[in-house]
Scaffold this active site. Structure first.
Site, PDB file in Angstrom:
ATOM      1  NE  ARG A  66     -74.719   4.235 -37.555  1.00 34.70           N
ATOM      2  CZ  ARG A  66     -75.183   4.319 -36.313  1.00 34.70           C
ATOM      3  NH1 ARG A  66     -74.360   4.233 -35.285  1.00 34.70           N
ATOM      4  NH2 ARG A  66     -76.482   4.510 -36.101  1.00 34.70           N
ATOM      5  N   GLY A  99     -71.334  13.201 -31.308  1.00 40.06           N
ATOM      6  CA  GLY A  99     -72.759  13.286 -31.580  1.00 40.06           C
ATOM      7  C   GLY A  99     -73.573  12.606 -30.496  1.00 40.06           C
ATOM      8  CG  ASP A 112     -68.577  20.336 -36.727  1.00 37.50           C
ATOM      9  OD1 ASP A 112     -67.781  21.192 -37.179  1.00 37.50           O
ATOM     10  OD2 ASP A 112     -68.982  19.367 -37.390  1.00 37.50           O
ATOM     11  CE1 TYR A 120     -72.558  16.372 -41.912  1.00 34.50           C
ATOM     12  CE2 TYR A 120     -72.565  17.682 -39.922  1.00 34.50           C
ATOM     13  CZ  TYR A 120     -71.883  16.905 -40.835  1.00 34.50           C
ATOM     14  OH  TYR A 120     -70.547  16.666 -40.658  1.00 34.50           O
TER      15      TYR A 120
END
Length: 327
Positions: A235, A287, A56, A61
């Protein structure tokens, strides 16, 4: 590895699929920080060796880079070709600023660009990455365009990501939905109330993202690592990776490690098994940034928790589970 049928499609997918978000590399708005391309390719190859049969990715990205890395990895791969899923409607300009565009013209341009970057004639699953922020008629225009691309043979199956039930119903009036891609993990459970039951009742496959909560539940996250995340790692902006929430999340990881130790499994594999226990979930996107990371999680598709262990996780996580969806 066993396989499961994805919604109304003819795709039989493994419970775990390779997520190529981090393969996009750094220097864009929602990156995971710098990433070595050779390591990304090696991680994809290792994941395929371990039995997964789908990847995916998304055009956004790395602003096209992830799709290029996927294509390069598959060019060098000598085994069975995996299914390739990608997404549209998040575009970017010359200054690398990401912006949504749900127009038919933009989606057609994006699809052609993805086909070129991926070096394929047909995309196995093409997904609307996000619904319009204003919840307006752009949703219908985008979905009509995906349905047209399917009839034209540019994409085999069509799905959506981050849609709610009301948005799924709107899209379903135009064309059948093969899949939904929502966030889901032990600490992100908002989809259990309405979305998962609706998908199960309407034969919509569910492939969840962030099942290990963006790396939090893998067992590799520490306070020191969270504090040292690169400046362009999204993050760093997430409160869940900062105190006081960080400590609570790391306490859950310790509990998952204890359960995993009984089976010789990692906390990440426990987190994945918990997600995959739900019969409405077809698969989970995982991932990996290196072959070593892939070794630690890609076998989780055939790992099952006992009822007692599931109850143990439920009891421990009930105080920190978040109702609001997030990465």
């Amino acid at each position: 590895m066993t396989t499961r049928k994805l919604g109304n499609s003819d795709l039989q997918i493994t419970p775990i699929g390779f997520g190529a978000w981090a393969a996009g590399g750094g220097n864009w708005e929602f990156s995971w920080g710098p990433q070595d391309d050779k390591e990304s390719i090696a991680a994809i190859h290792k994941s395929l060796e371990l039995g997964i049969n789908w990847i995916d990715t998304a055009a956004v990205y790395g602003l096209g880079h992830s799709e290029e890395i996927v294509a390069q990895a598959l060019k060098d791969w000598r085994g069975a070709r995996p299914h390739v899923f990608t997404k549209c409607v998040l575009t970017w300009d010359g200054s690398r600023k990401v912006m949504p565009n749900h127009s038919a013209a933009s989606i057609r341009k994006e699809c052609d660009a993805s086909l070129k970057r991926l070096h394929v004639e047909t995309i196995d699953l093409y997904q609307i990455h996000w619904p319009p922020s204003d919840n307006g008629p752009g949703l219908e225009e985008a979905w009509q365009t995906l349905a047209a691309l399917q009839k034209e043979g540019k994409v085999r199956w069509i799905g959506v990501s981050n849609f709610n039930v009301e948005q799924l119903k709107r899209a379903a009036k135009i064309a059948a939905i093969t899949s939904l891609q929502p966030p889901y993990s032990i600490v992100r459970r908002a989809i259990e109330t309405e979305l998962l039951p609706y998908c199960q009742q309407n034969n919509i496959g569910v492939i969840v993202y962030s099942p290990m909560f963006s790396g939090m539940l893998t067992g590799g996250m520490t306070r020191e690592r969270a504090a040292a995340l690169p400046a362009d790692d999204f993050r760093r902006r997430n409160p869940e990776f900062q105190e006081p929430k960080l400590s609570k999340n790391l306490e859950l990881v310790e509990k998952l490690k204890q359960i995993g130790a009984r089976h010789g499994r990692s906390s990440g594999e426990v987190a994945l098994a918990w997600v995959l226990r739900n019969p409405a979930v077809t698969g989970a996107i995982v991932g990996s940034r290196s072959p070593k990371q892939a070794e630690g999680v890609m076998r989780a598709g055939d790992f099952h928790l006992t009822r007692e262990e599931i109850a143990e996780i439920e009891e421990f996580s009930s105080s920190i589970a978040k109702a609001k969806a997030a990465f």
